[in-house]
Design a protein around this motif. Structure first.
Motif, short mmCIF file in Angstrom:
data_model
loop_
_atom_site.label_atom_id
_atom_site.label_comp_id
_atom_site.label_asym_id
_atom_site.label_seq_id
_atom_site.Cartn_x
_atom_site.Cartn_y
_atom_site.Cartn_z
N LYS A 33 68.99 62.72 56.81
CA LYS A 33 69.15 62.58 58.27
C LYS A 33 68.70 61.22 58.77
N GLN A 34 67.53 60.76 58.30
CA GLN A 34 66.99 59.49 58.79
C GLN A 34 67.45 58.29 57.96
N GLY A 35 67.97 58.54 56.77
CA GLY A 35 68.34 57.45 55.87
C GLY A 35 67.11 56.68 55.40
N GLN A 36 65.97 57.37 55.37
CA GLN A 36 64.68 56.74 55.07
C GLN A 36 64.35 56.83 53.58
N LEU A 37 63.92 55.69 53.01
CA LEU A 37 63.51 55.63 51.61
C LEU A 37 62.10 56.17 51.46
N GLU A 38 61.90 57.08 50.49
CA GLU A 38 60.57 57.62 50.20
C GLU A 38 60.28 57.52 48.71
N ILE A 39 59.02 57.25 48.40
CA ILE A 39 58.54 57.13 47.03
C ILE A 39 57.62 58.32 46.75
N LEU A 40 57.71 58.88 45.56
CA LEU A 40 56.82 59.98 45.19
C LEU A 40 55.62 59.45 44.42
N LEU A 41 54.42 59.71 44.97
CA LEU A 41 53.18 59.36 44.28
C LEU A 41 52.48 60.64 43.84
N ALA A 42 51.73 60.52 42.75
CA ALA A 42 50.93 61.64 42.24
C ALA A 42 49.52 61.13 42.02
#
Length: 168
Positions: A33-42
């Motif tokens: 919906k937002q076209g937003q880039l997200e990174i997964l951190l652990a």
């Protein structure tokens, strides 16, 4: 005295082992919906600091396959890692005996296709989806910080990249 310093430096270099190799997955998604880039951190199992999934070479597996496997085991994500590395970073791993060894990490981009509820290390880690900027602030390794910000720029600029490959 200069001679002794040079000699000591040379001996240290001769005795220093080359860095050990690990392979990592920079796991990402684009919010529809937002076209937003997200990174997964652990979080790491030992110190709780923020990291990306990574691990040692595995017999019979190529680097990008190791990255995919680590992403599944550590973060419960599935996707195809790019075969070509996106970049590299270095850190010092503390072993169980207290020794610190230099490690070179080869990073592969992995667009997350599926999130699993059950995965091997789910009890040992915390996961969070964050922006590239937030990810860069949270990780400790300066070269990894740079890679996270470079990735944001790569995704922003037109040209061959993960987004264009998907569109075709």
């Amino acid at each position: 005295m200069d001679f002794l310093k040079r000699l000591a430096g040379n001996v240290r270099l001769m005795l220093q082992r080359p860095p050990r190799q690990q392979y990592a997955a920079l796991c990402y998604r684009i919010r529809k919906k937002q076209g937003q880039l997200e990174i997964l951190l652990a979080t790491s199992r030992d110190t709780g600091r923020w990291v990306i999934p990574k691990g040692w070479p595995m017999p019979g597996k190529k680097a990008h396959q190791v990255a995919e496997r680590e992403a599944y085991e550590e973060a419960g994500v599935k996707g195809k890692a790019e075969k070509e590395p996106f970049g590299f970073y270095h850190y010092r791993k503390t072993l169980s005996n207290g020794f610190k060894i230099p490690v070179r990490v080869q990073v592969h981009l992995l667009e997350v296709e599926d999130l699993l509820k059950n995965f091997p290390e789910r009890e040992a880690r915390r996961l969070e989806w964050v922006s590239s900027e937030e990810a860069a602030q949270r990780v400790n390794e300066p070269e990894l910080k740079d890679l996270l910000l470079q990735f944001k720029e790569r995704m922003r600029t037109p040209g061959p990249g993960p987004l264009e490959a998907k569109a075709g």
